[in-house]
Scaffold this motif. Structure first.
Motif, PDB file in Angstrom:
ATOM      1  N   GLU A   6       0.832  -1.202   0.000  1.00  0.00           N
ATOM      2  CA  GLU A   6       0.000   0.000   0.000  1.00  0.00           C
ATOM      3  C   GLU A   6       0.869   1.256   0.000  1.00  0.00           C
ATOM      4  N   THR A  41     -14.700   3.353  -4.474  1.00  0.00           N
ATOM      5  CA  THR A  41     -13.850   2.234  -4.885  1.00  0.00           C
ATOM      6  C   THR A  41     -13.000   2.659  -6.084  1.00  0.00           C
ATOM      7  N   LEU A  42     -13.635   3.365  -7.013  1.00  0.00           N
ATOM      8  CA  LEU A  42     -12.925   3.852  -8.210  1.00  0.00           C
ATOM      9  C   LEU A  42     -11.809   4.826  -7.819  1.00  0.00           C
ATOM     10  N   ARG A  45      -9.006   3.014  -6.001  1.00  0.00           N
ATOM     11  CA  ARG A  45      -8.300   2.157  -6.964  1.00  0.00           C
ATOM     12  C   ARG A  45      -7.308   3.007  -7.786  1.00  0.00           C
ATOM     13  N   TYR A  48      -4.469   4.219  -5.164  1.00  0.00           N
ATOM     14  CA  TYR A  48      -3.553   3.260  -4.541  1.00  0.00           C
ATOM     15  C   TYR A  48      -3.187   2.081  -5.437  1.00  0.00           C
ATOM     16  N   HIS A  50      -4.797  -0.578  -6.066  1.00  0.00           N
ATOM     17  CA  HIS A  50      -5.353  -1.874  -5.671  1.00  0.00           C
ATOM     18  C   HIS A  50      -6.708  -1.645  -5.009  1.00  0.00           C
ATOM     19  N   TYR A  51      -7.433  -2.751  -4.786  1.00  0.00           N
ATOM     20  CA  TYR A  51      -8.773  -2.640  -4.208  1.00  0.00           C
ATOM     21  C   TYR A  51      -8.714  -2.233  -2.735  1.00  0.00           C
ATOM     22  N   ALA A 178     -14.375  -1.188 -11.088  1.00  0.00           N
ATOM     23  CA  ALA A 178     -13.549  -0.460 -10.110  1.00  0.00           C
ATOM     24  C   ALA A 178     -12.852  -1.415  -9.149  1.00  0.00           C
ATOM     25  N   VAL A 179     -13.398  -2.615  -8.957  1.00  0.00           N
ATOM     26  CA  VAL A 179     -12.792  -3.575  -8.028  1.00  0.00           C
ATOM     27  C   VAL A 179     -11.459  -4.087  -8.578  1.00  0.00           C
ATOM     28  N   THR A 180     -11.440  -4.454  -9.857  1.00  0.00           N
ATOM     29  CA  THR A 180     -10.188  -4.955 -10.449  1.00  0.00           C
ATOM     30  C   THR A 180      -9.376  -3.822 -11.075  1.00  0.00           C
ATOM     31  N   GLY A 181     -10.026  -2.718 -11.352  1.00  0.00           N
ATOM     32  CA  GLY A 181      -9.342  -1.588 -11.993  1.00  0.00           C
ATOM     33  C   GLY A 181      -9.424  -1.655 -13.509  1.00  0.00           C
TER      34      GLY A 181
END
Ligand code: G3D
Ligand code: MG
Length: 204
Positions: A6, A41-42, A45, A48, A50-51, A178-181
């Motif tokens: 992170e 989330t978006l 993402r 950072y 990552h989720y 948005a979870v996986t990008g």
């Protein structure tokens, strides 16, 4: 010092931000949309890489991000019905708008999103006219493409009435998860292209 993924991803964004400062100014972008569409989330993402499990947004979140070839100061504003009237103060003098939609949502929710999106465009169009600023381009993110019920961008554009927006309103729709990008870099590149085109036109 703590070295963790992170921290590394955040540090990479900081370095990219500093490097990009030398070549191009940042654009102010406001992310709106119904609650649970995936706005926070978006944003996290993008910031950072990552989720991050987002908690419901009470007020707003803001982050500086480098994405899609642009530098952005991104404001993610809560989407619950009672706080939607606040969107106006965030979108009044923004350079660009992102409207996140849960593309897998039922008809009623998509209709609610259509009404809110049309209102945001109307209000930001009126403000930009009053402030003699260019009208902020609109990027609709057709989010949650990983879910089986997700509409594709063309269907979502039609359901949201994007082709019926005033001619002066530049818009585009981009698929994403948005979870996986997946799709987010391309979505931000699309927004940057809209903004660049509009700025060129405004200068002429
Ligand atoms: P909001 O900021 O628009 O209110 P959030 O939305 O970012 O808080 O996300 C709301 C929920 O949707 C979260 O799930 C989040 O993980 C999920 N979500 C966001 N983007 C996607 C996506 O692309 N695909 C899927 N499947 N889910 C997504 P929870 O369970 O924490 O409420
Ligand atoms: Mg949120």
């Amino acid at each position: 010092m703590c070295w963790c993924w992170e921290g590394m991803a955040g540090a990479v964004q900081e370095v990219m931000w500093a490097a990009a400062t030398l070549v191009r100014p940042a654009a102010h972008v406001v992310v709106v949309g119904l609650d649970s569409a995936g706005k926070t989330t978006l944003l996290l993402r993008l910031r950072y890489g990552h989720y991050v499990n987002a908690v419901p947004t009470a007020g707003f979140n803001t982050e500086r991000v480098v994405a899609g070839g642009g530098r952005w100061v991104v404001w993610d504003v809560g989407g619950a019905e009672r706080v939607r009237p606040l969107w106006r103060s965030y979108t009044r003098a923004t350079d660009a708008l992102v409207f996140v939609v849960d593309a897998s949502a039922g008809e009623e929710r998509v209709e609610e999103a259509r009404v809110e999106m049309a209102r945001v465009c109307r209000e930001s169009g009126a403000s930009s006219l009053a402030l003699r600023r260019p009208r902020p381009p609109l990027l609709v993110v057709a989010n949650k493409q990983d879910l089986p019920a997700a509409r594709d961008p063309a269907h979502l554009a039609k359901a949201l009435g994007l082709p019926d927006l005033p001619e002066a309103q530049p818009w585009a729709v981009a698929p994403a998860c948005a979870v996986t990008g997946e799709g987010l870099e391309e979505a931000m590149a699309t927004l940057k292209a809209l903004l660049d085109k509009q700025r060129q036109g405004h200068r002429q």
